[in-house]
Design an enzyme around this catalytic site. Sequence first.
Site, short mmCIF file in Angstrom:
data_model
loop_
_atom_site.label_atom_id
_atom_site.label_comp_id
_atom_site.label_asym_id
_atom_site.label_seq_id
_atom_site.Cartn_x
_atom_site.Cartn_y
_atom_site.Cartn_z
N SER A 107 -1.47 -5.27 -13.36
CA SER A 107 -0.86 -5.18 -11.97
C SER A 107 -1.60 -6.37 -10.84
O SER A 107 -1.04 -6.50 -9.85
CB SER A 107 -1.13 -3.85 -11.18
N ASP A 321 -6.28 2.28 -1.77
CA ASP A 321 -6.29 1.18 -2.78
C ASP A 321 -7.12 0.09 -2.47
O ASP A 321 -6.77 -0.81 -1.37
CB ASP A 321 -4.76 0.43 -2.91
N HIS A 324 -6.17 -3.59 -5.42
CA HIS A 324 -5.13 -4.74 -5.25
C HIS A 324 -5.23 -5.32 -3.96
O HIS A 324 -6.17 -5.19 -3.21
CB HIS A 324 -3.61 -4.03 -5.42
#
Length: 345
Positions: A107, A321, A324
């Site tokens: 990702s 998060d 990311h």
Amino acid sequence: MAFFSWLCVLGFTVLWSVASPLFHVQGNGCDFSLGNWVVDDSYYPLYDASRDCPFIGQGFNCLKNGRPDLEYLKYRWKPSSCDLPRFNGVDFLERYRGKKIMFVGDSISNNMWQSLTCLLHTAVPKSNYALQVLSKHLTVFTFLEYDASIMWLKNGLLVDVAHDKEKGRIVKLDSIKSAHKWNGVDVLIFNTYHWWTHLRDSKTLVQFQVGNEIIKDMNPMEAYKIGLTTWSKWVDANIDPSKTRVLFQGIAASHTEGKGCLNRTHPHHGPQPPYPGVEIVQNVLSGMSCPVYLLDITLMTQMRIDGHPSFYTGKGTSYEDCSHWCLAGAPDTWNEILYAALLGL
């Protein structure tokens, strides 16, 4: 294998014309991996994700998800001994007209892929595009006018993984049968790291296999080294550098330890501690007969504790998060380096 190894040495001499064994030092002596973040609110951000790129994934569109501060959008990466060339999306598309560019990885690779599609679309906003999800693993963004495809192939470990009802998930460290999906591409940008760090934390039983031997308890970093070496041998044996250029997206630092990244609005500055896995990447790449260009983004991401979505992923405050990256944001710089690397600037 010897034939392609010879081609790799010859091809990279012609294509890259650089001296560093890891090929993240440009021919003009500038190392893009060393530098600092500086404020440049006259030029950054390079786009508005919500207005300019409606296809950006929800989890990366931090402003749309309610992030209140704006400072993180305005930082430019300033290498220590030069300036990073401005990204020119029109020039990029013209040079790669009729070509295929594929990101292969997890990702974080997706993060960089989405950044590149947005940078290019922003450069040619009136040019038609097609966004196709061809399978649960392959997504293709095509600029129809240029017949240029920017692809993301989800593959977090690069090596093969088998699922057994009794033994659980088996990571085959010396097997890479899925590599046939990488054929016929003009530019390959590989990435693997973060999934390896989570293998011990997986709720599913994970075992490793080398040859016929099943190894139940292996240090994930040792497994990473073996798996990355398997990938490197495939590249050496199968890549013709006169047809395909290969890059490795270096390790992007996460900030999941300690207090995390919540309410962090400014980058760190100055030297950063060694980051796990980086030495493995450097050693494996430097041992290849067909060297790849290392997009060395570790230091610049270590500094950008402010660049993560944190609570602003669209999933509420129950999920933070710190792995990311917001778009617009740090991955745009990764693509500025990609542009400079591909064009030899």
